[in-house]
Motif scaffolding. Structure first.
Motif, short mmCIF file in Angstrom:
data_model
loop_
_atom_site.label_atom_id
_atom_site.label_comp_id
_atom_site.label_asym_id
_atom_site.label_seq_id
_atom_site.Cartn_x
_atom_site.Cartn_y
_atom_site.Cartn_z
N LYS A 223 1.15 -0.91 0.06
CA LYS A 223 -0.28 0.14 0.03
C LYS A 223 0.89 1.46 0.05
O LYS A 223 0.42 2.11 -0.19
CB LYS A 223 -1.36 -0.22 1.51
N ASP A 224 2.23 1.28 0.60
CA ASP A 224 2.82 2.20 0.32
C ASP A 224 3.67 3.24 -1.20
O ASP A 224 4.75 3.51 -1.07
CB ASP A 224 4.13 2.50 1.74
N ASP A 228 -1.22 7.95 -0.16
CA ASP A 228 -2.67 7.95 -0.54
C ASP A 228 -2.97 8.48 -1.73
O ASP A 228 -4.40 8.06 -2.25
CB ASP A 228 -2.99 7.83 0.91
N TRP A 229 -2.60 9.71 -1.94
CA TRP A 229 -3.60 10.34 -2.67
C TRP A 229 -3.69 9.69 -4.39
O TRP A 229 -4.25 9.81 -4.94
CB TRP A 229 -3.09 12.45 -3.20
N SER A 231 -3.45 6.97 -4.77
CA SER A 231 -3.87 5.35 -4.86
C SER A 231 -5.42 6.35 -4.76
O SER A 231 -6.47 5.37 -5.28
CB SER A 231 -3.94 4.92 -3.36
N ASP A 232 -6.18 6.95 -4.15
CA ASP A 232 -7.75 7.87 -4.70
C ASP A 232 -7.73 7.84 -5.89
O ASP A 232 -8.82 7.69 -5.87
CB ASP A 232 -7.58 8.60 -3.56
#
Length: 348
Positions: A223-224, A228-229, A231-232
Protein backbone atom coordinates in the motif's frame (compact mmCIF):
# COMPACT_ATOMS: atom_id res chain seq x y z
CA UNK A 1 -8.72 -29.91 20.32
CA UNK A 2 -7.91 -26.87 18.24
CA UNK A 3 -8.22 -25.05 14.96
CA UNK A 4 -5.35 -23.17 13.37
CA UNK A 5 -5.65 -21.52 9.96
CA UNK A 6 -2.86 -19.79 8.05
CA UNK A 7 -3.01 -17.59 4.98
CA UNK A 8 -0.33 -17.22 2.31
CA UNK A 9 -1.71 -13.87 1.12
CA UNK A 10 -0.43 -11.70 -1.71
CA UNK A 11 0.83 -9.09 0.79
CA UNK A 12 2.24 -11.30 3.53
CA UNK A 13 1.24 -14.07 5.92
CA UNK A 14 -1.37 -14.40 8.64
CA UNK A 15 -2.21 -17.12 11.16
CA UNK A 16 -5.23 -17.40 13.48
CA UNK A 17 -5.73 -19.96 16.25
CA UNK A 18 -7.97 -20.71 19.19
CA UNK A 19 -6.52 -20.87 22.73
CA UNK A 20 -8.09 -24.00 24.23
CA UNK A 21 -6.24 -26.93 25.79
CA UNK A 22 -8.09 -30.23 26.08
CA UNK A 23 -7.17 -32.72 28.79
CA UNK A 24 -7.98 -36.31 27.82
CA UNK A 25 -7.90 -39.12 30.37
CA UNK A 26 -7.19 -42.80 29.73
CA UNK A 27 -9.39 -43.95 32.65
CA UNK A 28 -12.66 -42.78 31.12
CA UNK A 29 -12.85 -39.46 32.97
CA UNK A 30 -14.61 -36.86 30.78
CA UNK A 31 -12.33 -34.42 28.96
CA UNK A 32 -11.72 -31.03 30.53
CA UNK A 33 -10.97 -27.77 28.73
CA UNK A 34 -8.91 -24.72 29.65
CA UNK A 35 -8.69 -21.53 27.58
CA UNK A 36 -5.09 -20.60 28.28
CA UNK A 37 -2.62 -21.73 25.56
CA UNK A 38 -0.83 -19.66 22.93
CA UNK A 39 -0.56 -21.84 19.83
CA UNK A 40 1.14 -19.28 17.56
CA UNK A 41 4.60 -17.93 18.36
CA UNK A 42 7.04 -15.41 16.92
CA UNK A 43 10.13 -17.59 16.69
CA UNK A 44 12.40 -15.20 14.81
CA UNK A 45 12.23 -11.70 13.32
CA UNK A 46 10.60 -12.98 10.11
CA UNK A 47 9.17 -16.32 11.29
CA UNK A 48 6.04 -17.47 13.11
CA UNK A 49 5.36 -21.07 14.08
CA UNK A 50 1.95 -22.47 15.10
CA UNK A 51 1.10 -25.99 16.21
CA UNK A 52 -1.73 -28.41 16.78
CA UNK A 53 -1.65 -31.68 18.66
CA UNK A 54 0.42 -32.60 21.71
CA UNK A 55 0.88 -29.39 23.69
CA UNK A 56 3.91 -30.57 25.65
CA UNK A 57 5.86 -31.47 22.50
CA UNK A 58 4.71 -28.37 20.62
CA UNK A 59 5.66 -25.84 23.28
CA UNK A 60 9.00 -27.48 24.14
CA UNK A 61 10.09 -27.70 20.49
CA UNK A 62 9.06 -24.10 19.73
CA UNK A 63 10.89 -22.78 22.82
CA UNK A 64 14.02 -24.71 21.85
CA UNK A 65 13.76 -23.56 18.22
CA UNK A 66 13.58 -19.92 19.35
CA UNK A 67 16.83 -20.29 21.28
CA UNK A 68 18.51 -22.21 18.46
CA UNK A 69 17.72 -19.65 15.77
CA UNK A 70 18.70 -16.67 17.91
CA UNK A 71 22.11 -18.21 18.59
CA UNK A 72 22.63 -19.40 14.99
CA UNK A 73 21.90 -16.29 12.94
CA UNK A 74 24.17 -13.29 12.60
CA UNK A 75 22.87 -9.72 12.59
CA UNK A 76 20.71 -8.99 9.52
CA UNK A 77 20.33 -12.71 8.76
CA UNK A 78 16.79 -14.09 8.61
CA UNK A 79 15.06 -17.44 8.52
CA UNK A 80 14.57 -19.15 5.18
CA UNK A 81 14.08 -22.85 4.57
CA UNK A 82 15.80 -22.85 1.17
CA UNK A 83 18.52 -25.50 1.36
CA UNK A 84 17.86 -26.10 5.06
CA UNK A 85 14.72 -28.27 5.02
CA UNK A 86 16.59 -31.53 5.65
CA UNK A 87 18.38 -30.13 8.70
CA UNK A 88 15.16 -28.62 10.06
CA UNK A 89 13.24 -31.89 9.70
CA UNK A 90 16.06 -33.84 11.36
CA UNK A 91 16.16 -31.35 14.24
CA UNK A 92 12.38 -31.47 14.87
CA UNK A 93 12.25 -35.27 14.57
CA UNK A 94 15.17 -35.79 16.95
CA UNK A 95 13.73 -33.47 19.61
CA UNK A 96 10.25 -34.97 19.21
CA UNK A 97 11.65 -38.47 19.86
CA UNK A 98 13.68 -37.21 22.82
CA UNK A 99 10.51 -35.79 24.40
CA UNK A 100 8.21 -38.75 23.68
CA UNK A 101 10.42 -41.85 23.51
CA UNK A 102 8.51 -44.64 21.76
CA UNK A 103 5.23 -42.74 21.92
CA UNK A 104 4.15 -40.85 18.81
CA UNK A 105 1.49 -38.31 19.76
CA UNK A 106 0.03 -36.29 16.90
CA UNK A 107 1.83 -33.00 16.32
CA UNK A 108 1.75 -30.66 13.34
CA UNK A 109 3.68 -27.42 12.92
CA UNK A 110 2.78 -24.54 10.61
CA UNK A 111 5.73 -22.34 9.62
CA UNK A 112 4.96 -18.91 8.17
CA UNK A 113 7.62 -16.40 7.10
CA UNK A 114 8.55 -13.65 4.65
CA UNK A 115 11.87 -13.94 2.80
CA UNK A 116 13.80 -12.52 -0.13
CA UNK A 117 14.08 -15.15 -2.85
CA UNK A 118 17.28 -15.37 -4.88
CA UNK A 119 18.47 -11.95 -6.00
CA UNK A 120 15.05 -10.35 -5.46
CA UNK A 121 15.06 -7.55 -2.93
CA UNK A 122 11.32 -7.68 -2.30
CA UNK A 123 9.82 -10.12 0.20
CA UNK A 124 7.62 -13.13 -0.57
CA UNK A 125 5.38 -14.98 1.94
CA UNK A 126 5.78 -18.71 2.60
CA UNK A 127 3.66 -21.26 4.48
CA UNK A 128 4.71 -24.86 5.13
CA UNK A 129 3.55 -27.59 7.49
CA UNK A 130 5.37 -30.49 9.16
CA UNK A 131 3.44 -33.45 10.60
CA UNK A 132 4.59 -36.13 13.04
CA UNK A 133 6.14 -38.62 13.21
CA UNK A 134 8.37 -38.02 10.15
CA UNK A 135 7.68 -34.26 9.84
CA UNK A 136 7.87 -34.32 6.07
CA UNK A 137 7.34 -30.88 4.58
CA UNK A 138 4.14 -29.80 2.81
CA UNK A 139 4.08 -26.39 1.11
CA UNK A 140 1.10 -24.10 0.53
CA UNK A 141 0.85 -21.99 -2.61
CA UNK A 142 0.61 -18.21 -2.49
CA UNK A 143 -3.05 -17.09 -2.34
CA UNK A 144 -4.14 -20.23 -0.48
CA UNK A 145 -5.04 -21.13 3.09
CA UNK A 146 -4.05 -24.11 5.22
CA UNK A 147 -5.65 -25.35 8.42
CA UNK A 148 -4.71 -27.93 11.02
CA UNK A 149 -6.18 -29.45 14.15
CA UNK A 150 -9.44 -31.19 15.00
CA UNK A 151 -11.42 -28.19 13.81
CA UNK A 152 -10.55 -28.87 10.16
CA UNK A 153 -12.80 -31.96 10.36
CA UNK A 154 -15.78 -29.77 11.21
CA UNK A 155 -17.82 -28.71 8.18
CA UNK A 156 -18.14 -25.09 9.36
CA UNK A 157 -14.43 -24.56 9.92
CA UNK A 158 -13.75 -26.42 6.69
CA UNK A 159 -16.06 -24.03 4.85
CA UNK A 160 -13.99 -21.08 6.10
CA UNK A 161 -10.63 -22.51 5.01
CA UNK A 162 -12.10 -23.62 1.67
CA UNK A 163 -13.44 -20.15 0.89
CA UNK A 164 -10.16 -18.52 1.94
CA UNK A 165 -8.33 -20.77 -0.54
CA UNK A 166 -10.50 -19.48 -3.36
CA UNK A 167 -12.31 -22.79 -3.70
CA UNK A 168 -15.88 -23.93 -3.13
CA UNK A 169 -17.94 -27.01 -2.26
CA UNK A 170 -21.60 -28.00 -2.21
CA UNK A 171 -22.06 -28.27 1.56
CA UNK A 172 -24.89 -26.38 3.20
CA UNK A 173 -22.38 -24.78 5.59
CA UNK A 174 -20.35 -23.40 2.70
CA UNK A 175 -23.44 -22.01 0.96
CA UNK A 176 -24.52 -20.29 4.17
CA UNK A 177 -21.03 -18.88 4.76
CA UNK A 178 -20.77 -17.62 1.19
CA UNK A 179 -23.83 -15.42 1.65
CA UNK A 180 -24.12 -12.86 -1.15
CA UNK A 181 -20.86 -13.84 -2.81
CA UNK A 182 -21.50 -15.01 -6.37
CA UNK A 183 -17.86 -15.89 -6.99
CA UNK A 184 -15.32 -16.91 -4.36
CA UNK A 185 -12.53 -14.29 -4.03
CA UNK A 186 -9.10 -15.51 -5.14
CA UNK A 187 -6.98 -12.78 -3.60
CA UNK A 188 -7.05 -11.81 0.10
CA UNK A 189 -5.14 -9.18 1.99
CA UNK A 190 -3.71 -10.12 5.38
CA UNK A 191 -6.08 -7.70 7.11
CA UNK A 192 -9.20 -8.98 5.37
CA UNK A 193 -8.20 -12.63 5.92
CA UNK A 194 -7.83 -11.99 9.66
CA UNK A 195 -11.05 -10.03 10.05
CA UNK A 196 -13.01 -12.59 8.06
CA UNK A 197 -11.76 -15.45 10.27
CA UNK A 198 -12.39 -13.45 13.44
CA UNK A 199 -15.97 -12.72 12.39
CA UNK A 200 -16.91 -16.16 11.07
CA UNK A 201 -14.99 -18.57 13.32
CA UNK A 202 -16.05 -16.81 16.52
CA UNK A 203 -19.65 -17.76 15.74
CA UNK A 204 -18.94 -21.52 15.66
CA UNK A 205 -19.64 -23.69 18.70
CA UNK A 206 -17.44 -26.79 18.78
CA UNK A 207 -16.35 -28.49 22.03
CA UNK A 208 -12.57 -28.37 22.26
CA UNK A 209 -12.15 -25.19 20.19
CA UNK A 210 -12.42 -21.79 21.86
CA UNK A 211 -14.34 -18.89 20.35
CA UNK A 212 -11.59 -16.57 21.58
CA UNK A 213 -8.94 -16.26 18.87
CA UNK A 214 -5.40 -14.91 18.53
CA UNK A 215 -3.64 -13.81 15.37
CA UNK A 216 -0.06 -13.23 14.23
CA UNK A 217 0.56 -11.44 10.95
CA UNK A 218 3.30 -9.90 8.83
CA UNK A 219 2.36 -7.41 6.11
CA UNK A 220 4.47 -6.52 3.07
CA UNK A 221 3.54 -2.85 2.64
CA UNK A 222 2.38 -2.80 -0.97
CA UNK A 223 0.00 0.00 0.00
CA UNK A 224 3.01 2.31 0.42
CA UNK A 225 4.15 1.96 -3.20
CA UNK A 226 1.96 4.97 -3.96
CA UNK A 227 1.02 7.91 -1.71
CA UNK A 228 -2.58 7.89 -0.49
CA UNK A 229 -3.62 10.64 -2.89
CA UNK A 230 -2.34 8.58 -5.83
CA UNK A 231 -4.15 5.45 -4.62
CA UNK A 232 -7.39 7.44 -4.42
CA UNK A 233 -6.82 8.85 -7.90
CA UNK A 234 -6.09 5.40 -9.34
CA UNK A 235 -9.38 4.08 -7.96
CA UNK A 236 -11.22 6.85 -9.82
CA UNK A 237 -9.38 5.97 -13.04
CA UNK A 238 -10.06 2.27 -12.67
CA UNK A 239 -13.76 2.88 -12.05
CA UNK A 240 -13.91 4.97 -15.23
CA UNK A 241 -12.27 2.12 -17.13
CA UNK A 242 -14.82 -0.43 -15.93
CA UNK A 243 -13.25 -1.96 -12.82
CA UNK A 244 -16.09 -2.89 -10.46
CA UNK A 245 -15.90 -2.15 -6.71
CA UNK A 246 -18.62 -3.77 -4.57
CA UNK A 247 -19.31 -4.99 -1.02
CA UNK A 248 -20.97 -8.35 -0.39
CA UNK A 249 -22.18 -9.81 2.89
CA UNK A 250 -21.09 -13.25 4.08
CA UNK A 251 -22.79 -15.07 6.96
CA UNK A 252 -21.35 -12.80 9.67
CA UNK A 253 -19.09 -10.37 7.83
CA UNK A 254 -18.69 -8.39 4.60
CA UNK A 255 -16.14 -8.57 1.81
CA UNK A 256 -14.99 -5.68 -0.38
CA UNK A 257 -14.58 -7.00 -3.91
CA UNK A 258 -12.59 -5.62 -6.83
CA UNK A 259 -13.56 -7.32 -10.10
CA UNK A 260 -11.69 -6.72 -13.32
CA UNK A 261 -12.89 -7.97 -16.73
CA UNK A 262 -10.23 -7.20 -19.36
CA UNK A 263 -12.68 -7.63 -22.21
CA UNK A 264 -15.00 -5.09 -20.59
CA UNK A 265 -12.10 -2.67 -20.02
CA UNK A 266 -11.10 -3.03 -23.68
CA UNK A 267 -14.67 -2.15 -24.71
CA UNK A 268 -14.65 0.92 -22.47
CA UNK A 269 -11.35 2.15 -23.91
CA UNK A 270 -12.54 1.68 -27.49
CA UNK A 271 -15.76 3.54 -26.67
CA UNK A 272 -13.77 6.41 -25.12
CA UNK A 273 -11.49 6.55 -28.17
CA UNK A 274 -14.51 6.91 -30.41
CA UNK A 275 -16.86 9.07 -28.35
CA UNK A 276 -14.83 10.80 -25.60
CA UNK A 277 -11.18 11.12 -26.70
CA UNK A 278 -10.59 14.11 -24.40
CA UNK A 279 -11.72 12.09 -21.37
CA UNK A 280 -9.44 9.23 -22.40
CA UNK A 281 -6.50 11.65 -22.59
CA UNK A 282 -7.27 12.86 -19.05
CA UNK A 283 -7.28 9.27 -17.78
CA UNK A 284 -3.95 8.62 -19.53
CA UNK A 285 -2.48 11.75 -17.94
CA UNK A 286 -3.64 10.60 -14.50
CA UNK A 287 -2.02 7.19 -15.00
CA UNK A 288 1.23 8.80 -16.19
CA UNK A 289 1.21 11.05 -13.13
CA UNK A 290 0.74 8.02 -10.89
CA UNK A 291 3.71 6.20 -12.44
CA UNK A 292 5.97 9.13 -11.49
CA UNK A 293 5.09 8.53 -7.82
CA UNK A 294 5.93 4.80 -7.99
CA UNK A 295 8.38 3.79 -5.24
CA UNK A 296 9.32 0.18 -4.44
CA UNK A 297 11.57 0.90 -1.45
CA UNK A 298 8.80 -0.15 0.94
CA UNK A 299 9.02 -3.71 -0.43
CA UNK A 300 12.69 -4.03 0.50
CA UNK A 301 12.18 -3.58 4.23
CA UNK A 302 11.67 -6.61 6.46
CA UNK A 303 7.94 -6.76 7.29
CA UNK A 304 7.22 -6.59 11.02
CA UNK A 305 5.35 -9.33 12.86
CA UNK A 306 2.42 -8.13 14.94
CA UNK A 307 -0.27 -9.85 16.97
CA UNK A 308 -3.92 -9.21 17.83
CA UNK A 309 -6.85 -11.09 19.32
CA UNK A 310 -10.62 -11.38 19.50
CA UNK A 311 -12.06 -12.23 22.91
CA UNK A 312 -15.49 -13.78 23.29
CA UNK A 313 -17.05 -11.92 26.21
CA UNK A 314 -19.20 -14.90 27.19
CA UNK A 315 -16.30 -17.35 27.30
CA UNK A 316 -14.26 -18.09 30.40
CA UNK A 317 -10.55 -17.33 30.02
CA UNK A 318 -8.77 -19.45 32.60
CA UNK A 319 -5.54 -17.47 32.83
CA UNK A 320 -4.82 -13.71 32.61
CA UNK A 321 -1.99 -14.53 30.19
CA UNK A 322 -1.62 -17.27 27.60
CA UNK A 323 1.00 -19.90 28.34
CA UNK A 324 3.93 -20.12 25.93
CA UNK A 325 6.09 -22.59 27.86
CA UNK A 326 5.22 -26.13 28.87
CA UNK A 327 6.60 -25.88 32.41
CA UNK A 328 4.36 -22.87 33.11
CA UNK A 329 1.27 -24.58 31.69
CA UNK A 330 2.08 -27.76 33.62
CA UNK A 331 2.36 -25.83 36.89
CA UNK A 332 -0.93 -24.05 36.14
CA UNK A 333 -2.75 -27.32 35.51
CA UNK A 334 -1.32 -28.83 38.68
CA UNK A 335 -2.50 -25.80 40.65
CA UNK A 336 -5.99 -26.57 39.35
CA UNK A 337 -5.81 -30.11 40.71
CA UNK A 338 -4.99 -31.87 37.44
CA UNK A 339 -2.80 -34.98 37.55
CA UNK A 340 -0.56 -34.45 34.52
CA UNK A 341 0.71 -38.04 34.49
CA UNK A 342 -2.86 -39.33 34.17
CA UNK A 343 -3.87 -37.27 31.15
CA UNK A 344 -2.78 -35.94 27.77
CA UNK A 345 -2.86 -32.20 27.11
CA UNK A 346 -3.68 -31.71 23.48
CA UNK A 347 -4.48 -29.00 20.98
CA UNK A 348 -5.55 -31.47 18.33
Amino acid sequence: MTWVVGGNCFNGFVCVADIQATLEFSNGTPSRHYNCVQKIHKVYDNLCVAFSGDIKSGLIIIEDLQKKLRSSFKESEYFDIDGQSKQLIEYITKLYKKINGRKEPFLEFMFLWNAQEGDNLHYTPYLMTFRSPTFNMSSTKVLEAKDTGFGKRDSKYNAISTLLSGKSNDSSEFKKLKGELENVPRIWTVEKFKNFVFAEASEINLPGVSKTLICFESVIEYKDIFPDWVSDMLKVVFEELGVNYTTKNTANHSVNLVEMDFNEIDKVIKDLQKNSPDKLEVLKFMLQSAVKEYDLECLYELPKITSSYRVDDLEIIHSPHLFTKWKDLRDFLKSNGECISACSAIAA
